[in-house]
Design a protein around this motif. Structure first.
Motif, PDB file in Angstrom:
ATOM      1  N   MET A   1      22.767  11.342 -13.136  1.00  0.00           N
ATOM      2  CA  MET A   1      22.361   9.770 -12.762  1.00  0.00           C
ATOM      3  C   MET A   1      23.753   9.014 -12.672  1.00  0.00           C
ATOM      4  SD  MET A   1      19.898   7.120 -14.938  1.00  0.00           S
ATOM      5  CE  MET A   1      18.798   8.445 -15.033  1.00  0.00           C
ATOM      6  N   VAL A   2      23.711   8.091 -11.706  1.00  0.00           N
ATOM      7  CA  VAL A   2      24.837   7.274 -11.717  1.00  0.00           C
ATOM      8  C   VAL A   2      24.801   5.981 -12.790  1.00  0.00           C
ATOM      9  CG1 VAL A   2      26.334   5.703 -10.133  1.00  0.00           C
ATOM     10  CG2 VAL A   2      25.506   7.756  -9.299  1.00  0.00           C
ATOM     11  N   SER A   3      25.675   5.701 -13.453  1.00  0.00           N
ATOM     12  CA  SER A   3      25.645   4.424 -14.289  1.00  0.00           C
ATOM     13  C   SER A   3      26.173   3.500 -13.754  1.00  0.00           C
ATOM     14  CB  SER A   3      26.437   4.837 -15.726  1.00  0.00           C
ATOM     15  OG  SER A   3      26.341   3.799 -16.617  1.00  0.00           O
ATOM     16  N   ARG A   4      25.550   2.132 -13.565  1.00  0.00           N
ATOM     17  CA  ARG A   4      25.921   0.898 -13.088  1.00  0.00           C
ATOM     18  C   ARG A   4      25.521  -0.137 -13.666  1.00  0.00           C
ATOM     19  NH1 ARG A   4      24.495   0.778  -6.861  1.00  0.00           N
ATOM     20  NH2 ARG A   4      25.706  -1.066  -7.071  1.00  0.00           N
ATOM     21  N   ASN A   5      26.560  -1.325 -13.910  1.00  0.00           N
ATOM     22  CA  ASN A   5      26.291  -2.400 -14.617  1.00  0.00           C
ATOM     23  C   ASN A   5      25.300  -3.278 -14.074  1.00  0.00           C
ATOM     24  OD1 ASN A   5      26.506  -5.211 -15.050  1.00  0.00           O
ATOM     25  ND2 ASN A   5      28.241  -4.505 -16.507  1.00  0.00           N
ATOM     26  N   GLN A   6      24.023  -3.499 -14.755  1.00  0.00           N
ATOM     27  CA  GLN A   6      23.058  -4.030 -14.085  1.00  0.00           C
ATOM     28  C   GLN A   6      23.145  -5.599 -13.711  1.00  0.00           C
ATOM     29  OE1 GLN A   6      20.130  -4.213 -17.274  1.00  0.00           O
ATOM     30  NE2 GLN A   6      20.060  -1.955 -17.437  1.00  0.00           N
ATOM     31  N   SER A   7      24.015  -6.190 -14.070  1.00  0.00           N
ATOM     32  CA  SER A   7      24.455  -7.514 -13.485  1.00  0.00           C
ATOM     33  C   SER A   7      25.048  -7.674 -12.010  1.00  0.00           C
ATOM     34  CB  SER A   7      25.308  -8.220 -14.510  1.00  0.00           C
ATOM     35  OG  SER A   7      26.413  -7.687 -14.745  1.00  0.00           O
ATOM     36  N   THR A   8      25.507  -6.465 -11.835  1.00  0.00           N
ATOM     37  CA  THR A   8      26.287  -6.307 -10.659  1.00  0.00           C
ATOM     38  C   THR A   8      25.635  -5.448  -9.444  1.00  0.00           C
ATOM     39  OG1 THR A   8      27.670  -4.458 -11.213  1.00  0.00           O
ATOM     40  CG2 THR A   8      28.649  -6.546 -11.668  1.00  0.00           C
ATOM     41  N   VAL A   9      24.311  -5.132  -9.994  1.00  0.00           N
ATOM     42  CA  VAL A   9      23.863  -4.276  -9.031  1.00  0.00           C
ATOM     43  C   VAL A   9      23.257  -4.977  -7.803  1.00  0.00           C
ATOM     44  CG1 VAL A   9      21.794  -2.750  -8.482  1.00  0.00           C
ATOM     45  CG2 VAL A   9      22.980  -2.484 -10.754  1.00  0.00           C
ATOM     46  N   ALA A  10      23.508  -4.720  -6.431  1.00  0.00           N
ATOM     47  CA  ALA A  10      23.214  -5.457  -5.432  1.00  0.00           C
ATOM     48  C   ALA A  10      22.418  -4.404  -4.069  1.00  0.00           C
ATOM     49  CB  ALA A  10      24.116  -6.240  -4.749  1.00  0.00           C
ATOM     50  N   LEU A  11      21.469  -4.735  -3.546  1.00  0.00           N
ATOM     51  CA  LEU A  11      21.189  -4.127  -2.502  1.00  0.00           C
ATOM     52  C   LEU A  11      21.828  -4.002  -1.517  1.00  0.00           C
ATOM     53  CD1 LEU A  11      17.098  -5.113  -2.345  1.00  0.00           C
ATOM     54  CD2 LEU A  11      18.058  -3.090  -3.616  1.00  0.00           C
ATOM     55  N   ARG A  43      15.942 -13.167   1.437  1.00  0.00           N
ATOM     56  CA  ARG A  43      15.898 -14.597   1.394  1.00  0.00           C
ATOM     57  C   ARG A  43      16.510 -15.287   0.241  1.00  0.00           C
ATOM     58  NH1 ARG A  43      11.317 -16.952   3.023  1.00  0.00           N
ATOM     59  NH2 ARG A  43      10.197 -14.953   3.606  1.00  0.00           N
ATOM     60  N   LEU A  44      17.013 -14.794  -0.661  1.00  0.00           N
ATOM     61  CA  LEU A  44      17.378 -15.588  -1.844  1.00  0.00           C
ATOM     62  C   LEU A  44      18.778 -15.760  -1.873  1.00  0.00           C
ATOM     63  CD1 LEU A  44      15.563 -13.196  -4.641  1.00  0.00           C
ATOM     64  CD2 LEU A  44      14.631 -15.384  -3.485  1.00  0.00           C
ATOM     65  N   ASN A  45      19.064 -16.940  -2.642  1.00  0.00           N
ATOM     66  CA  ASN A  45      20.533 -17.146  -2.739  1.00  0.00           C
ATOM     67  C   ASN A  45      21.194 -16.186  -3.833  1.00  0.00           C
ATOM     68  OD1 ASN A  45      20.562 -18.222  -5.298  1.00  0.00           O
ATOM     69  ND2 ASN A  45      19.599 -19.983  -4.465  1.00  0.00           N
ATOM     70  N   ALA A  46      22.540 -16.144  -3.730  1.00  0.00           N
ATOM     71  CA  ALA A  46      23.500 -15.155  -4.614  1.00  0.00           C
ATOM     72  C   ALA A  46      22.949 -15.377  -5.990  1.00  0.00           C
ATOM     73  CB  ALA A  46      24.926 -15.335  -4.437  1.00  0.00           C
ATOM     74  N   GLY A  47      22.794 -16.447  -6.752  1.00  0.00           N
ATOM     75  CA  GLY A  47      22.654 -16.696  -7.830  1.00  0.00           C
ATOM     76  C   GLY A  47      21.010 -16.242  -8.388  1.00  0.00           C
ATOM     77  N   ASP A  48      20.270 -16.559  -7.539  1.00  0.00           N
ATOM     78  CA  ASP A  48      19.076 -15.967  -8.003  1.00  0.00           C
ATOM     79  C   ASP A  48      19.148 -14.491  -7.808  1.00  0.00           C
ATOM     80  OD1 ASP A  48      18.054 -18.565  -8.274  1.00  0.00           O
ATOM     81  OD2 ASP A  48      17.063 -18.712  -6.366  1.00  0.00           O
ATOM     82  N   ARG A  49      19.529 -13.945  -6.845  1.00  0.00           N
ATOM     83  CA  ARG A  49      19.575 -12.227  -6.848  1.00  0.00           C
ATOM     84  C   ARG A  49      20.170 -11.715  -7.809  1.00  0.00           C
ATOM     85  NH1 ARG A  49      21.081 -12.608  -1.717  1.00  0.00           N
ATOM     86  NH2 ARG A  49      23.209 -12.395  -1.881  1.00  0.00           N
ATOM     87  N   ASP A  50      21.301 -12.371  -8.180  1.00  0.00           N
ATOM     88  CA  ASP A  50      21.891 -11.800  -9.419  1.00  0.00           C
ATOM     89  C   ASP A  50      21.181 -12.045 -10.888  1.00  0.00           C
ATOM     90  OD1 ASP A  50      24.328 -11.176  -7.925  1.00  0.00           O
ATOM     91  OD2 ASP A  50      25.405 -12.838  -8.440  1.00  0.00           O
ATOM     92  N   GLN A  51      20.444 -12.868 -10.982  1.00  0.00           N
ATOM     93  CA  GLN A  51      19.629 -13.041 -12.113  1.00  0.00           C
ATOM     94  C   GLN A  51      18.575 -12.038 -11.981  1.00  0.00           C
ATOM     95  OE1 GLN A  51      18.038 -16.901 -12.541  1.00  0.00           O
ATOM     96  NE2 GLN A  51      16.735 -16.545 -14.139  1.00  0.00           N
ATOM     97  N   ILE A  52      17.871 -11.668 -10.989  1.00  0.00           N
ATOM     98  CA  ILE A  52      17.047 -10.882 -10.988  1.00  0.00           C
ATOM     99  C   ILE A  52      17.361  -9.495 -11.121  1.00  0.00           C
ATOM    100  CG2 ILE A  52      15.397  -9.678  -9.222  1.00  0.00           C
ATOM    101  CD1 ILE A  52      15.172 -12.318  -7.820  1.00  0.00           C
TER     102      ILE A  52
END
Length: 254
Positions: A1-11, A43-52
């Protein structure tokens, strides 16, 4: 499994090479309905996307590994970062019917997206995939804060609802031969290419997978494709199905 920091994960569009385009594939009454992609976070802005994504829990899945299985407790949704996911229902007798194939930007885990109850079907990776699990209660809290997220989820549920309703209508009202003809036309509309004036379909799906999409058996699909070939409607080789007579195939589907 690849380990990634959850706060920096992005589609991301970056993913392993895949034989499928980045959009869902499912049976639908109108062929144009299959030509849509549903990026939940698009459709989300970067801040909302990072929070999700900070609430999400990323995980890699090998081919044939389940995101969840029918009957398991329902506790949230899985955003698809990359890969291809098949959702399917299993009858009490063990027969499977494919509900749809889902791609990057979409989610699996409907209809109880906020959790509760049990999964009504299963979702499984058919190629190396990554999902980001969003727990139901945390997702519900975010929806209150982010109207755009709520709209995206509603649109995703609408897409899936149309998919499953169309599948029910097709299975209930059309013969298996009509369903197979309709499926071939759907495949052509989804990813077909014009070659020498004819529609060419890559044979991404085995006969067993085609059968699962229309409620038939592998043997029946093989025999019916052979009949279509003898009638001059399609031609086949090891890697392609070519639609020679689109008009007659359409007539077969009605």
């Amino acid at each position: 499994m690849v380990s990634r920091n959850q706060s920096t994960v992005a589609l991301s569009p970056k993913r392993p090479e895949t034989q499928f385009p980045d959009k869902a594939f499912y049976m639908t009454e109108s062929l144009s309905d299959n030509d849509t992609a549903n990026n939940i976070l698009g459709r989300l802005n970067a801040g909302d996307r990072d929070q999700i994504l900070a609430c999400g829990r990323p995980r890699d899945y090998a081919p044939s590994e389940h995101f969840f299985q029918q009957g398991e407790a329902h506790n949230g949704i899985h955003l698809i970062e990359f890969g291809r996911i098949r959702s399917y229902y299993t009858s009490p007798a063990g027969r499977e019917i494919t509900l749809g194939y889902w791609a990057a930007g979409d989610f699996v885990g409907a209809p109880q997206i906020f959790g509760g109850g049990h999964h009504m079907w299963s979702s499984i990776a058919i190629e190396p995939s990554r999902g980001i699990w969003l727990p139901g209660q945390e997702l519900k809290a975010l929806v209150y804060e982010m109207p755009d997220l709520a709209v995206s989820l509603i649109e995703g549920l609408e897409q899936k609802g149309k998919c499953y309703a169309a599948l029910l209508q097709l299975v209930a009202t059309r013969s298996m031969k009509k369903r197979l003809a309709h499926l071939l036309l759907t495949m052509a509309d989804h990813s077909g290419k014009k070659v020498n004036g004819h529609l060419s379909l890559d044979r991404r799906f085995t006969h067993e997978e085609l059968a699962s999409m229309i409620g038939a058996t592998r043997q029946w699909v093989s025999l019916t494709l052979e009949r279509f070939e003898k009638e001059g409607i399609v031609a086949r080789d090891d890697s392609l199905i070519v639609v020679l007579d689109e008009k007659r195939l359409l007539e077969k589907s009605l």
